[in-house]
Design an enzyme around this catalytic site. Structure first.
Site, PDB file in Angstrom:
ATOM      1  N   GLY A  89      26.947 -44.037  25.513  1.00 43.63           N
ATOM      2  CA  GLY A  89      25.828 -44.256  25.224  1.00 43.63           C
ATOM      3  C   GLY A  89      24.481 -44.327  26.048  1.00 43.63           C
ATOM      4  CG  ASP A  90      22.551 -46.412  26.985  1.00 42.51           C
ATOM      5  OD1 ASP A  90      21.581 -46.674  26.295  1.00 42.51           O
ATOM      6  OD2 ASP A  90      23.596 -47.224  27.511  1.00 42.51           O
ATOM      7  CD  GLU A  91      25.533 -40.816  25.781  1.00 44.76           C
ATOM      8  OE1 GLU A  91      26.997 -41.292  25.571  1.00 44.76           O
ATOM      9  OE2 GLU A  91      24.822 -41.346  24.523  1.00 44.76           O
TER      10      GLU A  91
ATOM     11  CE  LYS B 152      23.183 -41.409  20.847  1.00 44.59           C
ATOM     12  NZ  LYS B 152      23.743 -41.972  22.299  1.00 44.59           N
TER      13      LYS B 152
ATOM     14  CG  ASN C  32      24.564 -51.390  17.197  1.00 46.20           C
ATOM     15  OD1 ASN C  32      24.065 -50.824  16.128  1.00 46.20           O
ATOM     16  ND2 ASN C  32      25.858 -51.294  17.250  1.00 46.20           N
TER      17      ASN C  32
ATOM     18  N   GLY D 107      19.423 -47.607  20.135  1.00 45.84           N
ATOM     19  CA  GLY D 107      18.285 -47.692  20.837  1.00 45.84           C
ATOM     20  C   GLY D 107      17.694 -46.263  21.498  1.00 45.84           C
ATOM     21  CG  HIS D 108      18.591 -43.168  19.099  1.00 47.65           C
ATOM     22  ND1 HIS D 108      19.283 -42.423  18.196  1.00 47.65           N
ATOM     23  CD2 HIS D 108      19.697 -43.680  19.793  1.00 47.65           C
ATOM     24  CE1 HIS D 108      20.371 -42.615  18.118  1.00 47.65           C
ATOM     25  NE2 HIS D 108      20.726 -43.499  19.146  1.00 47.65           N
TER      26      HIS D 108
ATOM     27  CD  GLN E 260      26.103 -47.754  18.443  1.00 43.13           C
ATOM     28  OE1 GLN E 260      26.608 -47.457  17.461  1.00 43.13           O
ATOM     29  NE2 GLN E 260      25.077 -48.599  18.473  1.00 43.13           N
TER      30      GLN E 260
ATOM     31  CB  THR F  31      20.021 -55.142  25.629  1.00 45.34           C
ATOM     32  OG1 THR F  31      20.555 -54.186  26.518  1.00 45.34           O
ATOM     33  CG2 THR F  31      20.851 -55.106  24.303  1.00 45.34           C
TER      34      THR F  31
ATOM     35  CG  ASP G  87      15.901 -35.392  36.106  1.00 50.34           C
ATOM     36  OD1 ASP G  87      16.817 -35.364  34.998  1.00 50.34           O
ATOM     37  OD2 ASP G  87      15.003 -36.248  36.181  1.00 50.34           O
TER      38      ASP G  87
END
Length: 423
Positions: free
Chosen positions: A10-12, A14, A36, A38-39, A224, A301, A333
């Site tokens: 996750g957190d890539e 998207k 759940n 977070g985009h 996710q 979160t 970067d």
């Protein structure tokens, strides 16, 4: 139908990529998960985090679908919509959001049960967002839950209240100090259900398949990521839904025959939130510095993310099970300025054997790193691929050779437009 999904934990990035390409599509559709997610989306120098709402919401001509495979918390959904309208007063979500009648509801006691299980030593601590997602999905599997379509039934309130009463009593009997009061959470929930009724709730599988028959283009948006998939991820430290390309098919009710491009998003390094195996984790000052430089804190979160070098065995596995056609690489970067960049090319197991593709990350395995020459560049005003440093180009070529797919896009900064199309 094309698909965008995460290939790590996750957190890539998207949301940013979907926001960039969604104008090419007629429909964006969420197929799994709930609040759940977070985009993060950037608009006019400001950021907003979308949880349930598809990332195409800012495109006026794009229809946004919340599909059958999702779980919807009416209270969280109402708050997200109201926050979205404050963020951008031109948005009219009731006219371009369609919700599946078959999507399951997250009840307020599901959140309480989530908190109880996370904080009770009798249960395995997973590190959830405490949004009640697992409890909603588990009750779905037990055939004990309510769906969006049920809110239009005349006996919905009595059926829902029965579940709330039962769950609340069970938590009190288990010794949990349950706050707020049952009457308060019940009122907030039923008020939010009334708000939810203002939206178009229908059989989205029929809507989506009809749209495909008309030649319309659909972008399926995963929340996710692959290594958090309930079946194929690093169990038990996973989410509660199917996060893979096959999950998009089942979560939206669209045949796999109709899938086109599968965009896989990955960072140039790895991050993870919560518990679970993480062979390449950096537990030193360098890892702390990289966390700060990359702003690696959960968009939903705020929790600090664990940091590690890129894990090729796990990434190869994610590419394989999803049938990824193009890689979208982000955060290269952030690594700018390093003399060398580490990539885990395989694990060395305790018995001396080597593992180069892995879904079950081996315990006590030694990650074998390949050190590549680092790169230095000013990415802030970069406009085309000719400006990329040779060292980064070599890094991308290495990934293409190892993964056997092209790197189609490269994110070169946090801004919405800071993505280069490479292929």
């Amino acid at each position: 139908m094309d698909i965008v999904l995460g290939l790590q934990w996750g957190d890539e990035g998207k949301g940013k990529f979907i926001d960039l390409i969604s104008e090419k599509y007629d429909i964006t559709a969420r197929f799994n998960g709930g609040a759940n997610a977070g985009h993060s989306i950037e608009r006019n120098g400001r950021k907003i985090t979308l949880k349930m709402i598809p990332s195409g919401i800012f495109m006026k001509e794009v229809q946004n679908i919340i599909g059958t495979g999702t779980v919807i918390d009416p209270v969280s959904f109402k708050k997200e919509i109201l926050n979205l309208q404050i963020f951008d007063k031109t948005i009219q979500p009731e006219s371009n959001i369609i919700i599946s009648k078959k999507a399951h509801l997250v009840l307020p006691t599901h959140r309480l049960l989530d908190i109880f299980m996370e904080e009770n030593p009798a249960y395995t601590t997973i590190g959830t967002t405490k949004n009640g997602i697992a409890q909603a999905y588990s009750n779905k599997i037990l055939r004990q839950n309510l769906r969006v379509g049920d809110i239009f039934s005349p006996d919905f309130q009595s059926r829902a209240q029965h579940i709330l009463d039962r769950d609340y009593k069970m938590l009190k009997d288990e010794g949990m100090i349950v706050l707020p009061a049952l009457e308060e959470i019940s009122k907030e929930f039923f008020d939010a259900v009334g708000f939810l009724k203002n939206f178009n709730c229908t059989e989205t599988e029929i809507f989506l398949n009809a749209a495909l028959s008309e030649g319309k283009k659909i972008l399926a948006e995963g929340s996710q990521a692959a290594m958090l998939d309930i079946d194929h991820g690093t169990y038990p430290y996973v989410t509660s839904s199917s996060t893979t390309a096959s999950g998009a098919s089942s979560g939206l009710g669209i045949s796999p025959k109709k899938i086109g491009e599968i965009y896989g998003i990955a960072k140039a390094y790895c991050t993870r939130v919560g518990n679970g195996a993480f062979p390449t984790e950096l537990l030193d000052e360098f890892g702390d510095d990289l966390r700060m430089k990359g702003n690696e804190f959960g968009s939903n979160t705020g929790r600090p993310r664990r940091i590690g070098w890129l894990d090729l065995p796990a990434l190869k596995y994610a590419v394989m099970i999803n049938g990824v056609t193009q890689l979208v690489l982000t955060k290269a970067d952030v690594l700018s300025g390093l003399k060398s960049v580490g990539v885990c090319i395989h694990y060395e197991l305790e018995d001396g054997s080597i593992e180069s593709v892995a879904g079950i990350l081996p315990e006590n395995a030694k990650p074998i790193l390949k050190w590549m020459t680092g790169w230095t560049a000013d990415f802030s005003n970069m406009k085309n691929t000719s400006e990329l440093p040779q060292e980064l180009t070599d890094f991308l070529s290495f990934l293409e050779a190892e993964l056997e797919i092209p790197v189609g896009y490269l994110s070169i900064g946090p801004g919405r437009e800071q993505i280069l199309k490479l292929k």
